[in-house]
Design a protein around this motif. Structure first.
Motif, mmCIF file in Angstrom:
data_model
loop_
_atom_site.group_PDB
_atom_site.id
_atom_site.type_symbol
_atom_site.label_atom_id
_atom_site.label_comp_id
_atom_site.label_asym_id
_atom_site.label_seq_id
_atom_site.Cartn_x
_atom_site.Cartn_y
_atom_site.Cartn_z
ATOM 1 N N ALA A 141 0.831 -1.203 0.000
ATOM 2 C CA ALA A 141 0.000 0.000 0.000
ATOM 3 C C ALA A 141 0.864 1.251 0.000
ATOM 4 O O ALA A 141 0.554 2.238 -0.682
ATOM 5 C CB ALA A 141 -0.932 -0.009 1.215
ATOM 6 N N ALA A 142 1.963 1.212 0.758
ATOM 7 C CA ALA A 142 2.871 2.369 0.782
ATOM 8 C C ALA A 142 3.523 2.570 -0.580
ATOM 9 O O ALA A 142 3.739 3.704 -1.024
ATOM 10 C CB ALA A 142 3.927 2.161 1.866
ATOM 11 N N ALA A 143 3.837 1.460 -1.259
ATOM 12 C CA ALA A 143 4.464 1.571 -2.575
ATOM 13 C C ALA A 143 3.509 2.159 -3.615
ATOM 14 O O ALA A 143 3.950 2.776 -4.589
ATOM 15 C CB ALA A 143 4.951 0.195 -3.041
ATOM 16 N N PRO A 155 -0.331 2.933 5.208
ATOM 17 C CA PRO A 155 -0.496 4.392 5.118
ATOM 18 C C PRO A 155 -1.830 4.900 5.668
ATOM 19 O O PRO A 155 -1.867 5.935 6.342
ATOM 20 C CB PRO A 155 -0.383 4.666 3.616
ATOM 21 N N ALA A 156 -2.914 4.185 5.412
ATOM 22 C CA ALA A 156 -4.219 4.643 5.895
ATOM 23 C C ALA A 156 -4.320 4.521 7.413
ATOM 24 O O ALA A 156 -4.862 5.421 8.080
ATOM 25 C CB ALA A 156 -5.333 3.846 5.228
ATOM 26 N N ILE A 157 -3.799 3.430 7.964
ATOM 27 C CA ILE A 157 -3.840 3.249 9.420
ATOM 28 C C ILE A 157 -2.980 4.302 10.102
ATOM 29 O O ILE A 157 -3.392 4.934 11.079
ATOM 30 C CB ILE A 157 -3.345 1.838 9.808
ATOM 31 N N ARG A 158 -1.772 4.523 9.558
ATOM 32 C CA ARG A 158 -0.884 5.509 10.168
ATOM 33 C C ARG A 158 -1.476 6.906 10.081
ATOM 34 O O ARG A 158 -1.376 7.697 11.028
ATOM 35 C CB ARG A 158 0.483 5.430 9.473
ATOM 36 N N ALA A 159 -2.143 7.215 8.958
ATOM 37 C CA ALA A 159 -2.781 8.527 8.813
ATOM 38 C C ALA A 159 -3.885 8.702 9.840
ATOM 39 O O ALA A 159 -4.038 9.781 10.440
ATOM 40 C CB ALA A 159 -3.335 8.682 7.398
ATOM 41 N N ALA A 160 -4.668 7.647 10.080
ATOM 42 C CA ALA A 160 -5.755 7.734 11.053
ATOM 43 C C ALA A 160 -5.212 7.924 12.463
ATOM 44 O O ALA A 160 -5.697 8.790 13.213
ATOM 45 C CB ALA A 160 -6.618 6.481 10.985
ATOM 46 N N VAL A 161 -4.205 7.143 12.827
ATOM 47 C CA VAL A 161 -3.657 7.254 14.176
ATOM 48 C C VAL A 161 -3.020 8.630 14.383
ATOM 49 O O VAL A 161 -3.153 9.247 15.453
ATOM 50 C CB VAL A 161 -2.642 6.126 14.439
ATOM 51 N N PRO A 165 -2.362 7.409 1.238
ATOM 52 C CA PRO A 165 -3.556 6.678 1.659
ATOM 53 C C PRO A 165 -4.790 7.102 0.884
ATOM 54 O O PRO A 165 -5.016 8.292 0.643
ATOM 55 C CB PRO A 165 -3.682 7.032 3.148
ATOM 56 N N CYS A 166 -5.595 6.123 0.500
ATOM 57 C CA CYS A 166 -6.823 6.411 -0.230
ATOM 58 C C CYS A 166 -7.777 5.246 -0.070
ATOM 59 O O CYS A 166 -7.395 4.162 0.367
ATOM 60 C CB CYS A 166 -6.551 6.695 -1.707
#
Length: 293
Positions: free
Chosen positions: A84-86, A271-277, A90-91
């Motif tokens: 996902a990071a590659a 990326p999405a989890i890290r953005a949320a946290v 995040p989307c």
């Protein structure tokens, strides 16, 4: 080659205890779950399950494989996060679970920050009791969740879930000056099976008595309304007691509730989890917390 999907079913069986419970959790039929686990036994070349009538338990080899299943599934989560990071920022959909107080107080500013920084993300929020979060994360029904833990109630162990601390808040007692002073009062608690209910029961037991629980109410605003009506005493966290009704005296106790972000082990760098946290952390300084909580 062992099939990760079957390993997931074996891990669920180790936690839930019955084929029927696993089937309900993964929306399979019990016979389909049983067939998949039998296929896993053939792939493993050793008996994994002990069947006695309708009862199924793990053999010693089954327990060994569950431990390896944790590691295998964690590595798959890490691989998914790396891919996902590659792909870029995040989307897409992000399924967020939250208990009611956090949904009301923390999530609005957090979601504003999250969607502002990452407009391609589509947050989807569901209220859920923290006691049910681990199962929902393992089943893939949630991606990340806000959970809490209390003094007197250690968090349930789940090797497949990781948490990250967010903030700590004090607990307050309605009407009385101490838990011990409320020995002879009626009590208002959350429903049995919730962490809030367990915390109240154990706090009273620590003070030397069993509480006379008259009402089971999950919504803290309603709990405070009942207290204002003279229907009992209750323990409430700081964020649920920012605007108590007239006549309700609150006493701060040396007890605390801690809120954490939870996600599947190995998925924390998605990326999405890290953005949320990160958005959750951004919202914390704006909460009406006690400075010394």
């Amino acid at each position: 080659m062992l099939d990760p999907r079957k390993l997931h079913l074996l891990r669920e069986l180790s936690r839930r205890g019955t084929i029927a419970a696993v089937a309900e959790a993964v929306t399979f039929t019990p016979s389909a779950v049983s067939q998949q686990l039998s296929a896993l036994e053939r792939e493993a070349g050793v008996r994994l399950l002990e069947r006695t009538g309708r009862t199924v338990s793990l053999t010693a080899a089954g327990h060994v494989l569950v431990e390896h299943a944790h590691a295998v599934l964690e590595q798959l989560e890490r691989a998914s996060a790396a891919l996902a990071a590659a792909r870029g920022g995040p989307c897409g959909p992000l399924r967020i679970g939250a208990f009611p107080t956090a949904a009301r107080v923390l999530l609005p500013p957090a979601l504003t920050a999250l969607t502002g920084a990452h407009p391609g993300l589509v947050p989807m929020v569901s209220e859920i009791d923290p006691a049910d979060v681990s199962a929902a994360l393992r089943a893939g029904e949630l991606d990340v969740a806000l959970v809490h833990e209390y003094d007197f109630v250690p968090p349930p162990a789940d090797a497949s879930i990781e948490t990250e601390p967010l903030f700590r808040e004090a607990m307050y007692l309605t009407v009385r000056a101490s838990v011990a002073a409320a020995r002879d009062d009626a009590w208002i608690t959350n429903k049995p099976g919730t962490l809030c209910h367990a915390m109240t029961i154990r706090a009273c037991q620590a003070a030397g008595f069993e509480p006379d629980v008259r009402h089971h109410v999950d919504d803290f605003d309603t709990v405070l309304a009942f207290a204002a009506a003279g229907q009992g005493v209750a323990l409430v966290p700081r964020l649920a007691a920012t605007a108590p009704p007239p006549g309700v005296r609150l006493t701060r106790l040396p007890l605390a509730r801690r809120t954490l972000a939870a996600f599947r082990r190995g998925n924390g760098d998605h990326p999405a989890i890290r953005a949320a946290v990160t958005a959750f952390h951004t919202a914390v300084p704006h909460l009406p917390l006690d400075d010394s909580a």
